[in-house]
Motif scaffolding. Structure first.
Motif, short mmCIF file in Angstrom:
data_model
loop_
_atom_site.label_atom_id
_atom_site.label_comp_id
_atom_site.label_asym_id
_atom_site.label_seq_id
_atom_site.Cartn_x
_atom_site.Cartn_y
_atom_site.Cartn_z
N LEU A 106 5.12 1.06 -9.94
CA LEU A 106 4.87 2.49 -10.09
C LEU A 106 4.12 3.04 -8.87
O LEU A 106 4.45 4.09 -8.32
CB LEU A 106 4.02 2.69 -11.36
N ALA A 107 3.13 2.27 -8.44
CA ALA A 107 2.33 2.71 -7.29
C ALA A 107 3.19 2.81 -6.03
O ALA A 107 3.07 3.75 -5.25
CB ALA A 107 1.17 1.74 -7.07
N VAL A 108 4.09 1.84 -5.88
CA VAL A 108 4.95 1.84 -4.69
C VAL A 108 5.95 2.99 -4.76
O VAL A 108 6.17 3.73 -3.79
CB VAL A 108 5.68 0.48 -4.56
N ARG A 109 6.53 3.16 -5.96
CA ARG A 109 7.52 4.23 -6.12
C ARG A 109 6.92 5.59 -5.79
O ARG A 109 7.58 6.46 -5.25
CB ARG A 109 8.05 4.21 -7.56
N HIS A 110 5.66 5.77 -6.10
CA HIS A 110 5.02 7.06 -5.82
C HIS A 110 4.42 7.14 -4.42
O HIS A 110 3.70 8.08 -4.10
CB HIS A 110 3.95 7.36 -6.88
N ARG A 111 4.72 6.14 -3.62
CA ARG A 111 4.29 6.12 -2.22
C ARG A 111 2.78 6.30 -2.07
O ARG A 111 2.29 7.00 -1.19
CB ARG A 111 5.04 7.20 -1.40
N LEU A 112 2.05 5.67 -2.98
CA LEU A 112 0.59 5.76 -2.91
C LEU A 112 0.08 4.77 -1.88
O LEU A 112 0.73 3.75 -1.61
CB LEU A 112 0.00 5.43 -4.29
N HIS A 113 -1.06 5.07 -1.33
CA HIS A 113 -1.74 4.10 -0.47
C HIS A 113 -2.58 3.21 -1.40
O HIS A 113 -3.35 3.72 -2.22
CB HIS A 113 -2.62 4.81 0.56
N ILE A 114 -2.37 1.93 -1.26
CA ILE A 114 -2.87 1.01 -2.28
C ILE A 114 -4.03 0.17 -1.76
O ILE A 114 -4.00 -0.31 -0.63
CB ILE A 114 -1.71 0.09 -2.76
N THR A 115 -5.06 0.02 -2.61
CA THR A 115 -6.20 -0.83 -2.24
C THR A 115 -5.88 -2.28 -2.60
O THR A 115 -5.52 -2.58 -3.75
CB THR A 115 -7.47 -0.37 -2.98
N ALA A 116 -6.04 -3.13 -1.62
CA ALA A 116 -5.82 -4.56 -1.86
C ALA A 116 -7.14 -5.29 -1.72
O ALA A 116 -7.97 -4.97 -0.87
CB ALA A 116 -4.82 -5.11 -0.85
N THR A 117 -7.34 -6.27 -2.61
CA THR A 117 -8.57 -7.05 -2.55
C THR A 117 -8.28 -8.55 -2.61
O THR A 117 -9.21 -9.34 -2.57
CB THR A 117 -9.49 -6.68 -3.74
N SER A 118 -7.00 -8.92 -2.71
CA SER A 118 -6.69 -10.35 -2.83
C SER A 118 -5.34 -10.67 -2.19
O SER A 118 -4.46 -9.81 -2.11
CB SER A 118 -6.62 -10.74 -4.32
N PRO A 119 -5.17 -11.93 -1.74
CA PRO A 119 -3.89 -12.31 -1.13
C PRO A 119 -2.73 -12.26 -2.14
O PRO A 119 -1.60 -11.95 -1.76
CB PRO A 119 -4.12 -13.76 -0.66
N GLU A 120 -3.04 -12.49 -3.42
CA GLU A 120 -1.98 -12.44 -4.44
C GLU A 120 -1.38 -11.04 -4.51
O GLU A 120 -0.17 -10.85 -4.56
CB GLU A 120 -2.51 -12.82 -5.83
N LEU A 121 -2.28 -10.06 -4.49
CA LEU A 121 -1.80 -8.68 -4.56
C LEU A 121 -0.98 -8.34 -3.31
O LEU A 121 0.07 -7.70 -3.38
CB LEU A 121 -3.00 -7.73 -4.70
N VAL A 122 -1.44 -8.81 -2.18
CA VAL A 122 -0.71 -8.55 -0.93
C VAL A 122 0.69 -9.16 -1.01
O VAL A 122 1.69 -8.52 -0.63
CB VAL A 122 -1.51 -9.12 0.27
N GLN A 123 0.78 -10.37 -1.54
CA GLN A 123 2.08 -11.03 -1.65
C GLN A 123 3.03 -10.26 -2.57
O GLN A 123 4.18 -9.99 -2.22
CB GLN A 123 1.92 -12.47 -2.18
N SER A 124 2.52 -9.87 -3.75
CA SER A 124 3.37 -9.13 -4.69
C SER A 124 3.82 -7.82 -4.07
O SER A 124 4.99 -7.41 -4.19
CB SER A 124 2.63 -8.79 -5.98
N LEU A 125 2.90 -7.18 -3.41
CA LEU A 125 3.21 -5.88 -2.80
C LEU A 125 4.25 -6.03 -1.70
O LEU A 125 5.19 -5.23 -1.59
CB LEU A 125 1.90 -5.33 -2.22
N SER A 126 4.10 -7.09 -0.95
CA SER A 126 5.02 -7.33 0.16
C SER A 126 6.45 -7.54 -0.36
O SER A 126 7.39 -6.93 0.16
CB SER A 126 4.53 -8.56 0.93
N SER A 127 6.61 -8.35 -1.43
CA SER A 127 7.98 -8.56 -1.91
C SER A 127 8.55 -7.29 -2.51
O SER A 127 9.73 -6.98 -2.33
CB SER A 127 8.09 -9.69 -2.94
N LEU A 128 7.70 -6.54 -3.19
CA LEU A 128 8.18 -5.27 -3.76
C LEU A 128 8.65 -4.32 -2.66
O LEU A 128 9.73 -3.72 -2.74
CB LEU A 128 7.02 -4.59 -4.48
N ALA A 129 7.81 -4.20 -1.63
CA ALA A 129 8.11 -3.28 -0.54
C ALA A 129 9.41 -3.69 0.14
O ALA A 129 10.28 -2.86 0.43
CB ALA A 129 6.95 -3.27 0.45
#
Ligand SMILES: Cc1ncc(COP(=O)(O)O)c(C=O)c1O
Length: 357
Positions: free
Chosen positions: A58-81
């Motif tokens: 949802l965050a990606v679809r709405h083109r929000l700027h996202i706060t990352a605090t962990s490598p896991e989140l970065v990984q998930s975000l990267s594959s989604l993007a």
């Protein structure tokens, strides 16, 4: 800063107004707040807390700027993007002493490296937050020093020119100019209040008032109880008014955040046992308990108060329910109304925020 429903002002209209004044980046507390803004034209929205894994699409679809605090989140975000073939902007939050959200200082450089490996992620910013910029200047300066040291380490990795470094809230903006860096995250000051005492050159305006109208007036006989729990009884025949506001709207829910507030509250309760709403004819004491949606006030000493009159309530703006309609004035005239997430013209017609300001 637009968290807390834009500090109670109504996030969507406030965002549209600020965007129209050229602010390139607005920030909200979480994803729900970001979605509540809808389409704030011409501006980006930074969500200051990391989304849960299932919220990422949802965050990606709405083109929000996202706060990352962990490598896991970065990984998930990267594959989604990558899956969406969309470049996603990420800000890293680093905890330099708040003891709440954020990556630990030693986790920052590895996290930056992780993001740089992801072609679909853009490192838009790195930020930290001060817990006591208004009071503990030594601690705040230490936090800033640590943040600046981390900045050197990150910039030593190269390719850091586009990264926005940000730290200052209102108190730091006022007390620690060296914390201004690339942008400041100002809330309290933006909405006309200061977290620290400031000089007379500051001209603060009231941005917000909570008003309601009297929906019933009647006279109760001597000895009649008023409201839940029967905590108040009339000492003589009493003219009372009822206002359609209670704790579900945020009344008397103000957190007692400072010692001064606590003392005032204790004195108010102990000495007079009284809270008031305000009418041009004078303060009207609240009688008995505040209900969920109704509150009774004493009109015995103010005969010139009538059905339908407006009264003003003192209420902490952030705790005022988002369900309460907001009426916006610009240059003294009603510009629009926000009610049930819809924007209305002064005459009650549904309108769009696009191009309104
Ligand atoms: C991360 C962050 N930055 C900035 C602010 C703005 O703070 P202030 O209202 O003191 O300017 C807040 C407010 O809670 C915040 O959480």
């Amino acid at each position: 800063m637009l968290k807390g429903n834009a500090y109670g002002h109504g996030a969507s209209v406030t965002a549209a107004f600020l965007a129209s004044r050229g602010l390139p980046l607005l920030a909200v507390g979480d994803l729900t707040e970001a979605l509540d803004i809808g389409q704030a034209p011409q501006t980006s929205i930074l969500v200051l807390s990391p989304p849960l894994p299932e919220q990422l699409p949802l965050a990606v679809r709405h083109r929000l700027h996202i706060t990352a605090t962990s490598p896991e989140l970065v990984q998930s975000l990267s594959s989604l993007a990558q899956g969406r073939n969309q470049k996603v902007t990420v800000h890293i939050k680093v905890d330099t002493g708040f003891g709440r959200l954020g990556a630990a200082p030693e986790e920052l450089v590895p996290l930056v490296k992780e993001i740089k490996k992801c072609p679909y992620l853009k490192l838009g910013g790195i930020f930290t937050h001060f817990p006591a910029a208004g009071g503990d200047r030594i601690f705040t300066a230490q936090q800033l020093n640590l943040f600046l040291k981390l900045k050197e380490e990150v910039c030593a990795l190269g390719d850091c020119d586009d990264v926005l470094w940000h730290a200052a809230n209102s108190a730091a903006f006022l007390t620690l100019p060296s914390s201004h860096l690339d942008l400041v995250r100002i809330g309290t000051l933006l909405y006309g209040q200061s977290p620290v005492s400031v000089g007379a050159e500051w001209d603060f305006r009231t941005t917000w008032q909570f008003k309601t109208r009297i929906v019933q007036i009647r006279t109760l006989p001597k000895g009649h109880s008023v409201g839940y729990g029967r905590k108040y009884r009339t000492k003589k025949p009493a003219r009372i008014g009822v206002i359609p506001v209670g704790y579900s709207h945020g009344l008397e829910l103000e957190p007692l955040t400072t010692p001064l507030r606590q003392i005032k509250h204790a004195l108010g309760q102990g000495l007079k046992g009284q809270h008031f709403v305000f009418h041009p004819m004078g303060p009207l004491p609240i009688l008995g308990r505040v209900g969920m949606g109704l509150t009774t006030v004493d009109l015995s000493k103010t005969p010139d108060v009538y059905l339908g009159d407006s009264v003003t309530l003192s209420m902490r703006r952030v705790t005022a329910s988002a369900h309460v309609p907001r009426i916006y004035y610009l240059a003294g005239k009603v510009k629009c109304i926000l009610a049930n997430h819809e924007v209305l013209s002064p005459t009650g017609r549904k309108i769009s925020l696009l191009g309104l300001f």
